[in-house]
Design an enzyme around this catalytic site. Structure first.
Site, short mmCIF file in Angstrom:
data_model
loop_
_atom_site.label_atom_id
_atom_site.label_comp_id
_atom_site.label_asym_id
_atom_site.label_seq_id
_atom_site.Cartn_x
_atom_site.Cartn_y
_atom_site.Cartn_z
CB CYS A 1 -3.81 -0.37 -1.25
SG CYS A 1 -2.97 -1.49 -2.37
CG HIS B 1 -7.20 -1.10 3.36
ND1 HIS B 1 -7.87 -1.64 4.43
CD2 HIS B 1 -7.52 -1.88 2.30
CE1 HIS B 1 -8.55 -2.71 4.03
NE2 HIS B 1 -8.37 -2.87 2.75
NE ARG C 1 -6.99 -10.01 1.45
CZ ARG C 1 -8.29 -10.04 1.24
NH1 ARG C 1 -9.10 -10.47 2.17
NH2 ARG C 1 -8.81 -9.66 0.10
CB CYS D 1 -6.13 -6.78 -2.24
SG CYS D 1 -6.30 -7.12 -0.49
#
Lengths: 271, 215
Positions: free
Chosen positions: A180, A184, A228, A232
């Site tokens: 992630c 991000h 969501r 991802c």
């Protein structure tokens, strides 16, 4: 209801016109996107789902012919205002940290008598196949609109869940070395033209979390946070975690904890 | 004798305390890291094909990078780079520059490799390098990302020496040979791109006729 629907149609028409004029230049794109969101804000298709969710919440359904009005989402039975904003949290009755979706499903099973497999079969919508869960979560989410996200994770089980979410956030694997954090974990970056939030900061996580559930124009559907995050993982080229898996709830706890204090603006509307 | 031991202890403490103060931030997950790994692993359907599940496996580089939040101390970084340098393989014919037109296509393709039940890629979907997701390359493509540095005018700025060509190839094949825990995937090592495909992307970067260096 009809008025809302017309508003939505007008909003979508305006949005289409705005998308059509989007310039490829970076700052312009960002400006246009902001305008486009603004245009849609008054006619978010998620409004329709919210109304549907409101109906489902009150309707007597399932083998026990009961409504969800006694469902306890963390603030007491039937207390919905601000409930979404304080999830995930630890629940004594299940001895588990639960997010809005796992708690909702728990209520559908325990209060209405549905079987979990049955009730989660359509956990997200497909064209022509609506999802009750999507509608209910949109309704529950909207009841936290204007409320600050409040997941301090002070209960030891919540603190542990947040830490486990942090672990998953930084965990790299797969044929592209993804985690992630790759996209991000830093400020001011873009993938193609899509701006990326830094989810390790309050501002970044807050900006991301405050608008879910969100209508996604590119998908033509409202997405929940489970949807969501599971997507991802698909984009990271990993297999999909199960719906309501603890690892997804852990990530949500980590993100909501980081976002705590940010005022909710939901249902949102996104690319 | 006892005094010596006490002195040694004091000295050790004097050295160790400042070192501790500079210690890297706690590894993600803290004391729950092990449990979190088990929890993550048990989040998937048990009937997933084996090769899907193998995508959750971590090599030493992935594990170490995660532990340090992709920001390892230099010493650890050097070890990672050294280990990754030994993995680079070259095309059989030894030619590191391919066809820039093929490279241009690969740089733009972002599909391929998606698995799962919800929205997998159809079988045989081309896997691209997806360079534009993170890098500016040809001036005419405006939809570029900024996670990586701009590579516009790659060889105009760096020349076309054998060293530059080899560097470009090696970097794409295994980015961690140069900067440990970079965001950039290790395209060759992880079999995302073939050595031949990498030579096309090298050509796209280096060839004076490529739009990367033309406009």
């Amino acid at each position: 209801m009809i008025q809302r629907f017309i508003r939505t149609l007008v909003g979508m028409a305006v949005a289409t016109a705005v998308i059509g004029s989007v310039s490829a230049q970076d700052s312009k794109v960002a400006d246009e996107l902001a305008k486009y969101r603004e245009a849609l804000a008054d006619g978010n298709p998620a409004d329709l789902l919210e109304v549907k969710g409101e109906g489902l919440w009150a309707e007597k359904r399932g083998p026990k012919n009961a409504s969800l009005e006694q469902c306890d989402l963390g603030l007491g039975p039937g207390k919905l205002d601000g409930a979404y904003a304080q999830l995930p949290k630890y629940f004594k009755d299940t001895n588990k940290v639960m997010d809005v979706e796992s708690r909702l499903v728990h209520c559908m099973v325990s209060l209405q008598g549905f079987k979990q497999e049955e009730v989660t079969k359509q956990w997200f919508s497909r064209p022509g196949k609506e999802s009750d869960i999507e509608a209910l979560v949109t309704f529950i989410g909207a009841k936290s609109n204007g409320k600050p996200i409040n997941v301090p994770a002070t209960h030891p089980e919540e603190a542990k869940m947040a830490k486990m979410g942090e672990y998953i956030f930084y965990r790299r694997s797969g044929p592209q070395d993804f985690s992630c954090s790759i996209c991000h974990g830093q400020e001011g970056k873009r993938i193609r033209l899509q701006e990326l939030g830094n989810l390790t900061t309050k501002d970044g996580a807050g900006f991301a979390m405050k608008t879910w559930p969100s209508y996604r124009v590119s998908q033509g559907a409202v997405w929940t946070m489970q949807r969501r995050l599971i997507d991802c993982m698909r984009q990271a080229r990993w297999p999909e975690p199960n719906y309501l898996a603890d690892s997804i709830i852990a990530l949500e706890t980590y993100l909501q904890k980081t976002a705590t204090g940010t005022v909710m603006e939901t249902p949102g509307i996104k690319r | 004798m006892k005094l010596k031991i006490a002195l040694f202890g004091l000295l050790t403490a004097a050295i160790a305390i400042p070192a501790l103060a500079q210690k890297a931030p706690e590894a993600p997950g803290g004391k729950y890291a092990k449990e979190a790994e088990q929890m993550f692993r048990s989040s998937f359907r048990t009937d997933n094909p084996k090769y899907w599940m193998s995508r959750l496996d971590q090599d030493d580089t992935m594990k170490t990078c995660g532990t340090y939040r992709d920001n390892p101390p230099r010493k650890v970084g050097e070890q990672i780079e050294k280990a990754n340098r030994t993995t680079i393989r070259y095309p059989v014919d030894g030619k590191l520059i391919g066809d820039w037109k093929e490279g241009e296509k690969l740089a733009a393709v972002g599909t391929g490799g998606h698995i799962g039940f919800i929205q997998p890629d159809p079988a045989g979907r081309v896997r691209g390098g997806n360079c534009y997701a993170c890098h500016e390359l040809a001036k005419k493509e405006l939809a570029y990302g900024t996670i990586g540095p701009s590579l516009h005018n790659f060889s105009k700025l760096r020349g076309t020496s054998d060293d530059i060509i080899k560097y470009a190839y090696d970097k794409i094949y295994n980015s961690n040979a140069f900067s440990a825990c970079t965001n950039m995937p290790r395209f060759g090592l992880l079999n995302w791109l073939t050595p031949e495909q990498i030579t096309h992307i090298v050509a796209f970067l280096v060839d004076p006729e490529s739009p990367v260096n033309k406009d």
